[in-house]
Design a protein around this motif. Structure first.
Motif, mmCIF file in Angstrom:
data_model
loop_
_atom_site.group_PDB
_atom_site.id
_atom_site.type_symbol
_atom_site.label_atom_id
_atom_site.label_comp_id
_atom_site.label_asym_id
_atom_site.label_seq_id
_atom_site.Cartn_x
_atom_site.Cartn_y
_atom_site.Cartn_z
ATOM 1 N N LEU A 57 0.839 -1.211 0.000
ATOM 2 C CA LEU A 57 0.000 0.000 0.000
ATOM 3 C C LEU A 57 0.873 1.261 0.000
ATOM 4 N N TYR A 58 1.992 1.226 0.753
ATOM 5 C CA TYR A 58 2.923 2.360 0.695
ATOM 6 C C TYR A 58 3.366 2.569 -0.758
ATOM 7 N N GLY A 59 3.701 1.458 -1.409
ATOM 8 C CA GLY A 59 4.177 1.531 -2.793
ATOM 9 C C GLY A 59 3.113 2.059 -3.735
ATOM 10 N N LEU A 60 1.886 1.589 -3.543
ATOM 11 C CA LEU A 60 0.802 2.026 -4.425
ATOM 12 C C LEU A 60 0.511 3.517 -4.224
ATOM 13 N N MET A 61 0.543 3.951 -2.952
ATOM 14 C CA MET A 61 0.321 5.381 -2.696
ATOM 15 C C MET A 61 1.478 6.216 -3.238
ATOM 16 N N GLY A 62 2.669 5.626 -3.190
ATOM 17 C CA GLY A 62 3.848 6.370 -3.634
ATOM 18 C C GLY A 62 4.019 6.414 -5.139
ATOM 19 N N LEU A 63 3.377 5.495 -5.851
ATOM 20 C CA LEU A 63 3.591 5.384 -7.294
ATOM 21 C C LEU A 63 3.249 6.687 -8.030
ATOM 22 N N GLY A 64 2.042 7.183 -7.816
ATOM 23 C CA GLY A 64 1.619 8.418 -8.487
ATOM 24 C C GLY A 64 2.440 9.615 -8.036
ATOM 25 N N LEU A 65 2.773 9.625 -6.743
ATOM 26 C CA LEU A 65 3.563 10.735 -6.192
ATOM 27 C C LEU A 65 4.951 10.765 -6.836
ATOM 28 N N SER A 66 5.531 9.580 -6.983
ATOM 29 C CA SER A 66 6.866 9.466 -7.576
ATOM 30 C C SER A 66 6.858 9.937 -9.037
ATOM 31 N N ILE A 108 5.671 18.535 -6.690
ATOM 32 C CA ILE A 108 5.572 17.774 -5.441
ATOM 33 C C ILE A 108 4.118 17.890 -4.983
ATOM 34 N N ASN A 109 3.363 16.864 -5.318
ATOM 35 C CA ASN A 109 1.913 16.967 -5.152
ATOM 36 C C ASN A 109 1.438 16.372 -3.833
ATOM 37 N N LEU A 110 1.366 17.203 -2.791
ATOM 38 C CA LEU A 110 0.873 16.714 -1.498
ATOM 39 C C LEU A 110 -0.617 16.391 -1.558
ATOM 40 N N ALA A 111 -1.300 16.993 -2.526
ATOM 41 C CA ALA A 111 -2.741 16.713 -2.673
ATOM 42 C C ALA A 111 -2.984 15.262 -3.078
ATOM 43 N N HIS A 112 -1.898 14.563 -3.445
ATOM 44 C CA HIS A 112 -1.988 13.135 -3.760
ATOM 45 C C HIS A 112 -2.654 12.380 -2.600
ATOM 46 N N PHE A 113 -2.288 12.747 -1.362
ATOM 47 C CA PHE A 113 -2.850 12.075 -0.185
ATOM 48 C C PHE A 113 -4.323 12.455 -0.004
ATOM 49 N N ALA A 114 -4.620 13.715 -0.323
ATOM 50 C CA ALA A 114 -6.019 14.154 -0.246
ATOM 51 C C ALA A 114 -6.858 13.397 -1.278
ATOM 52 N N ASN A 148 6.570 26.009 -5.028
ATOM 53 C CA ASN A 148 5.226 26.546 -4.808
ATOM 54 C C ASN A 148 4.151 25.465 -4.966
ATOM 55 N N SER A 149 4.450 24.437 -5.786
ATOM 56 C CA SER A 149 3.480 23.347 -5.925
ATOM 57 C C SER A 149 3.302 22.630 -4.594
ATOM 58 N N LEU A 150 4.408 22.556 -3.838
ATOM 59 C CA LEU A 150 4.339 21.930 -2.511
ATOM 60 C C LEU A 150 3.388 22.714 -1.613
ATOM 61 N N LEU A 151 3.531 24.041 -1.630
ATOM 62 C CA LEU A 151 2.684 24.889 -0.777
ATOM 63 C C LEU A 151 1.231 24.855 -1.240
ATOM 64 N N LEU A 152 1.066 24.962 -2.561
ATOM 65 C CA LEU A 152 -0.292 24.985 -3.110
ATOM 66 C C LEU A 152 -1.036 23.690 -2.799
ATOM 67 N N THR A 153 -0.351 22.566 -3.024
ATOM 68 C CA THR A 153 -1.037 21.291 -2.811
ATOM 69 C C THR A 153 -1.214 20.991 -1.324
ATOM 70 N N PHE A 154 -0.323 21.563 -0.487
ATOM 71 C CA PHE A 154 -0.528 21.424 0.959
ATOM 72 C C PHE A 154 -1.825 22.136 1.355
ATOM 73 N N GLY A 155 -2.017 23.327 0.800
ATOM 74 C CA GLY A 155 -3.264 24.066 1.047
ATOM 75 C C GLY A 155 -4.475 23.287 0.561
#
Lengths: 287, 404
Positions: free
Chosen positions: A24-33, A42-48, A98-105
């Motif tokens: 599951l870690y790998g599957l969640m990480g696949l799209g992020l990677s 760097i898409n933190l919204a991936h988790f959202a 800025n993508s990190l900040l935007l997707t964190f928001g």
């Protein structure tokens, strides 16, 4: 800290648990990677996205739909959502930082939306899969976790094959390596970017459905996954399709063995210790 | 009138009728004048909001009932409740606002230990009485005008496990080996540490001790360890749904603990789990006799169940959270009525020197940290219901602790 010598059955069952959670870690990480390595976002919204998909799966299942069939609705919807978000980022020329900040928001907003719809209370998907398990030798194999493992392995290999053997994959890798040169060879970066971002979000949604199959959901829990999945992505290598799966499984097994011989509260330390050790010993091989 | 009797009615009945009419008149009397404003915060949003909704509903019910009875000191009561978003630091800021900007007359405590401690600091700074609902760590309550509504005594880490092991010792099959698995959540961890001390003093063998961080994702390895240790009894220092998550993980490896106790579970979900058969927990109140004979209990249980169902709560029964919340309001009302004033110092002194009749029974506040007796009871899931099984004097219809 107490060390205990685990029995063989405890150790083998723990390792199996580690493989499942690692998948599951790998599957969640696949799209992020892929997003980080190939789109430089760097898409933190991936988790959202993953949690939103998990809640949608929960909702559709409570309305009588089979949890796995919800993928038919959820995956296309998240493909569109991911592509839409990428279009906005390109339109406003958002830099990687800025993508990190935007997707964190965006993640915070998604958490609030989930909370306002499904409340902060825990939600548990009750499906026919939850009860199913079988015995393999002395080991108990739960079906929901097995489904996650199969999906993670098949999707990782599918993405790896596309990136390695198709023109589309070669174009994506070329655009990530040297965008101007790739464009000179006729690579349509804009369309490729949208397709890749959509695929990343769709992969997050598959991970979300797997999450709903095996775990209890709470909006704030999305943050609990960020650290360990980031570690899997960085260990596996940015833009790598198989790396997050391998690294995730390694982390999952390490955590499980740690929990079997010491205490569960030591497990989270494992992934970060591994990350630090590998960054120190093999600089340049990760991010 | 020659006989001194009303026709067809004896004197006792006449007196009762007059008293009833008078009390009815009093109930009907509308409070007047400027409202007495009672300020508090609750975790209306954020991770603690599910439980805080119970406290909000209880507060609304109590203030409604209070105003129907004529308010406080003949004045209507207004409850000013703000959302602390489950953040103790925000709770501190909002309590400051309640005292300095909103200028409320009295304070009521928030929900959850962190927010209560924040509010206590503000109450201490302004010399306000603070009655609070569910403070889990009594030793942290240093302020002399704070009053706990959750009657767990001043040393629950010793008294609660002792009550539990007394119950187990009196059961048909007392356990000899114990596994202690626990969350590191602050108000849980010290209780589990206390349980370990108590079981050792009682000559029981601890075969496993494990801790996990609050928010732990994976209970599979913990379930594996418990199964491997083969304990007669499992103490689960769980809060909220952690107990359910552990049971789910145990089921996946085909294991069910012979005897199991959950410290602060989400009572509804645990009851609903088929794997929680015969699970034990602790409680200060259950909506069953003899608890429903306590002051104000029967009426509150009825109203709460109706209103909770209307609000869409998954669990509509009154148990620890709702009972502690209602008790907090009863304590504050007793202080104001007893002193006939809104003076915090007078109310504080009154509460320390008088017992207060509440949903949980008569409470006293003259012990260490203003805590009184430990009224925690042991309950067990039997036939799909929580029933109190220990101590004997409060068991539900003579219910006994069931062992496998």
């Amino acid at each position: 800290m107490n060390f205990t010598l685990p029995s063989l059955s405890l150790l083998s069952q723990s390792i199996l648990s580690g493989i499942f959670v690692g998948a599951l870690y790998g599957l969640m990480g696949l799209g992020l990677s892929l997003s980080w390595g190939l789109l430089r976002l760097i898409n933190l919204a991936h988790f959202a996205f993953a949690f939103l998909a998990a809640y949608l799966c929960y909702q559709l299942s409570t309305m009588g739909m089979d949890p796995l069939l919800t993928l038919l609705v959820i995956v296309p919807a998240f493909f569109a959502l991911g592509a839409g978000l990428h279009w906005v980022m390109v339109r406003f020329q958002v830099s990687p930082f800025n993508s990190l900040l935007l997707t964190f928001g965006l993640t915070g907003i998604a958490e609030s939306v989930i909370q306002s719809i499904w409340t902060a209370d825990f939600r548990k998907l009750e499906s026919s899969y939850a009860e199913q398990k079988f015995k393999l030798g002395g080991l108990f194999v739960p079906v929901p976790e097995l489904i996650t493992l199969l999906l993670a392995v098949s999707l990782s290999f599918a993405v790896w094959a596309v990136l390695r053997y198709t023109d589309l994959g070669r174009a994506m890798r070329a655009a990530a390596q040297d965008a101007p040169v790739a464009a000179a060879f006729g690579v349509n970066q804009k369309a490729l970017g949208l397709a890749l971002a959509g695929t990343c979000a769709a992969l997050a949604s598959v991970a979300g459905v797997c999450l709903a199959l095996s775990f209890t959901l709470a909006p704030s829990q999305m943050y609990a996954w960020i650290g360990v999945v980031f570690a899997a992505v960085m260990l596996g290598g940015l833009g790598s399709a198989l790396g997050p799966l391998v690294a995730g499984t390694l982390i999952g097994i390490s955590e499980a063995i740690t929990m079997a011989v010491t205490a569960p509260s030591w497990a989270p330390i494992v992934s970060f210790t591994l990350l630090i050790v590998i960054l120190v010993l093999r600089p340049g091989k990760t991010a | 009138m020659k006989t001194g009797k009303l026709p067809g009615i004896d004197r006792r009945a006449a007196v009762a009728a007059i008293a009833f009419a008078a009390s009815g008149f009093a109930f009907a009397q509308q409070p007047s004048g400027p409202p007495i404003r009672i300020g508090s915060t609750l975790a209306l949003t954020g991770p603690l909001s599910a439980t805080a909704q119970i406290h909000k509903l209880v507060g609304e019910i109590y203030v409604e009932q209070l105003n129907k009875r004529g308010g406080l000191l003949g004045r209507p009561v207004e409850w000013v409740v703000k959302d602390d978003q489950s953040k103790p630091d925000l709770a501190r800021t909002l309590y400051e606002q309640l005292v300095t900007a909103d200028k409320v007359d009295l304070l009521m405590g928030p929900y959850a230990t962190g927010a209560i401690l924040s509010a206590m600091g503000v109450a201490q700074r302004y010399n306000k009485v603070l009655v609070h609902h569910t403070l889990g760590i009594p030793s942290l309550a240093k302020y002399d005008m704070q009053f706990p509504a959750w009657s767990i005594g001043s040393d629950p880490a010793t008294t609660v496990p002792n009550t539990l092991f007394d119950a187990l010792a009196a059961s048909p099959k007392p356990p000899k080996t114990v596994a202690v698995v626990t969350s590191k959540f602050p108000s849980i961890q010290f209780m589990s540490a206390g349980a370990r001390e108590v079981l050792k003093k009682r000559g029981l063998t601890e075969v496993l001790f494990l801790e996990w961080d609050f928010g732990n994702r994976d209970f599979g390895p913990i379930a594996n360890r418990v199964k491997d240790a083969k304990p007669d009894f499992v103490w689960v220092g769980a809060i909220g749904l952690e107990g359910n998550l552990l049971l789910d993980a145990m089921k996946k490896i085909d294991y069910s603990p012979p005897l199991h106790f959950y410290l602060y579970p989400a009572p509804g979900p645990l009851l609903a789990s088929p794997d929680a058969k015969n699970a034990l927990s602790a409680t200060i109140f259950e909506a069953q006799p003899p608890f429903t004979s306590n002051f104000g209990a029967a009426e509150f249980v009825k109203i709460y169940s109706e209103r909770a169902a209307k609000a869409g709560f998954t669990d509509t029964s009154v148990e620890t959270q709702a009972a502690a919340s209602y008790t907090a309001w009863q304590i504050l009302e007793a202080g104001v009525v007893g002193t006939q004033s809104l003076d915090d110092k007078a109310i504080g002194t009154y509460l320390k020197t008088h017992k207060v009749d509440t949903l949980q029974g008569k409470l006293r506040f003259d012990g260490t940290g203003n805590f009184g007796d430990d009224l925690m009871r042991i309950k067990q899931i039997q036939d799909g219901k929580w029933v109190v099984v220990w101590p004997k004097e409060v068991t539900s219809g003579g219910a006994k602790l069931l062992t496998p």
